[in-house]
Enzyme design. Structure first.
Site, PDB file in Angstrom:
ATOM      1  N   TYR A 109      28.642   6.098   0.553  1.00 55.26           N
ATOM      2  CA  TYR A 109      29.909   6.362  -0.156  1.00 55.26           C
ATOM      3  C   TYR A 109      29.999   5.404  -1.330  1.00 55.26           C
ATOM      4  CZ  TYR A 109      34.909   6.098  -1.197  1.00 55.26           C
ATOM      5  OH  TYR A 109      36.119   6.109  -1.835  1.00 55.26           O
ATOM      6  N   GLU A 197      34.994   9.409  -7.245  1.00 51.77           N
ATOM      7  CA  GLU A 197      34.597   9.234  -5.847  1.00 51.77           C
ATOM      8  C   GLU A 197      33.369  10.092  -5.561  1.00 51.77           C
ATOM      9  OE1 GLU A 197      36.851  10.899  -2.464  1.00 51.77           O
ATOM     10  OE2 GLU A 197      37.027   8.821  -1.781  1.00 51.77           O
TER      11      GLU A 197
END
Ligand code: ADP
Ligand code: MG
Length: 386
Positions: A109, A197
């Site tokens: 991530y 993101e």
């Protein structure tokens, strides 16, 4: 402003990142055509909506043959996708992206955000990608490594090293990972993004790092500097009332309460929302009609508030300065002629031309309740909707 995943990936490609080949499709035959152009034996069909959590909701599916591509695409396009980010009403899928399936060794991530708490750009990365990052933040916050980048100094090698070593990457991995971090940081700064993101950022068996999902948020106030990004706007994904408000230069944000607010000035709008909550109800919107609003603008504002079916009553709270109270009064009357007002309205007018405004409203014959001050107004509207 938000954009779709396929658009976010177009931006990242410009920064030299390697991404799976993807083609947009609006129907099943376009999806099959797209898949036959993409050299791969596995394809991933991805719903393009402005919301995450598509995977778990059936918006990301694997196909191994062209027949499967057709079958999945025909079901996915037109479906209502409900994810934790779409709200219960869900989102209709109008387009999908057909992508080459990637060989995933591990999912990471990474995000870049404008961090107002630390007055800097914060980059956060984790080895626990692919899943709900909010859960990771709650249950094992030590697995999220964050670095704070001072904008005036910019991204430095030590920032990347801290992220990479924090996640336990070796030197070869770090070299490849750093390409991604640099590209994300640079694209963030260049486009006036407020958030990027990437979840998941995958690692392949040959240690390459590839963004498989990408979300960009941009600062609306900086969009005038980026016509190429403004062009990516998809208003079908935005709240229709907010789109309408923008046309009339009204600051409107829809919320989930039952009391519509018509206010001038952002500070007063916030105070109005606070006092409604203090008296036990929730505001249906934030609305600042601005300092120099015209009757036309006020009329539109009224129509927008009334088009929200959750609105059970409206509180008009105007402190006349540059904005004159008689303009608001006339706006209410014009709106009442154009749309059927079936909910109670409480009006508090104070300041420039307040007496004239009150007189106009009184003589209009409209069913309005006048309030003496903000407290009185809040009590009256809460009582009226209870
Ligand atoms: P969302 O976050 O909206 O659920 P993602 O794009 O993150 O959507 O996709 C969900 C999951 O689907 C990813 O974590 C990944 O495991 C898988 N996936 C997505 N794109 C691909 C791809 N091109 N190849 C292989 N797997 C993929
Ligand atoms: Mg994702």
């Amino acid at each position: 402003m938000n954009i779709h995943e396929y658009q976010a990936k177009e931006i990242l490609r410009k920064y030299g990142l390697e991404l799976p080949e993807g083609i947009l499709a609006l129907n099943a035959s376009e999806a099959v055509e797209a898949a036959s152009k993409i050299k791969s034996n596995v394809w991933v069909l991805k719903a393009q909506v402005h919301a995450g959590g598509r995977g778990k909701a059936g918006g990301v599916k694997l196909a191994k043959t062209l027949d499967e591509v057709r079958d999945i695409a025909s079901k996915m396009i037109g479906m209502k996708l409900v994810t934790p980010q779409t709200g219960v009403e869900g989102k209709i899928v109008n387009k999908i992206c057909v992508e080459a399936g990637s060989d995933i060794k591990k999912e990471y991530y990474i995000s870049v955000v404008l961090d107002r708490n630390h007055n800097c750009i914060t980059i956060a990365a984790s080895t626990e990608g692919g899943m709900d990052i909010e859960e990771v933040a709650k249950k094992s916050p030590e697995k999220i490594i964050a670095v704070h980048v001072d904008y005036t100094i910019g991204l430095q090698n030590f920032h990347i090293a801290k992220l990479g070593f924090g996640m336990g990457l070796n030197k070869i991995q770090l070299k490849n990972f750093s390409k991604v971090v640099r590209a994300l940081y640079q694209s963030f700064v260049d486009t006036d993004a407020s958030q990027i993101e990437i979840n998941p950022l995958i690692e392949t068996s040959d240690f390459k790092f590839i963004p498989l999902d990408a979300k960009f948020n941009f600062d609306d106030n900086a969009l005038y500097r980026h016509p190429e990004i403004e062009k990516m706007r998809d208003i079908t994904e935005e709240d229709p009332q907010e789109v309408e408000a923008k046309k009339f230069d009204l600051s409107y944000v829809k919320m989930d309460g039952s009391i519509g607010c018509m206010v001038n000035g952002a500070g007063l709008a916030m105070a109005t929302m606070d006092i409604i909550k203090l008296h036990g109800k929730k505001p249906a919107n934030f609305l600042d009609v601005g300092g120099g609003a015209t009757t036309e603008k006020v009329t539109e504002a009224f129509k927008i508030i009334l088009s929200d079916h959750n609105v059970k009553g409206i509180l008009v709270n105007i402190f006349g300065g540059i904005m004159k109270c008689d303009i608001i009064a006339n706006g209410i009357i014009t709106a009442a002629k154009e749309v059927k007002i079936s909910v109670p309205i409480v009006v508090r007018l104070e300041g420039t031309n307040s007496e004239l405004g009150k007189k106009i409203l009184k003589e209009s014959g409209l069913k309005l309740e006048a309030a003496n001050d903000l407290e009185d107004a809040a009590k009256k509207i809460v009582k009226a909707v209870s």
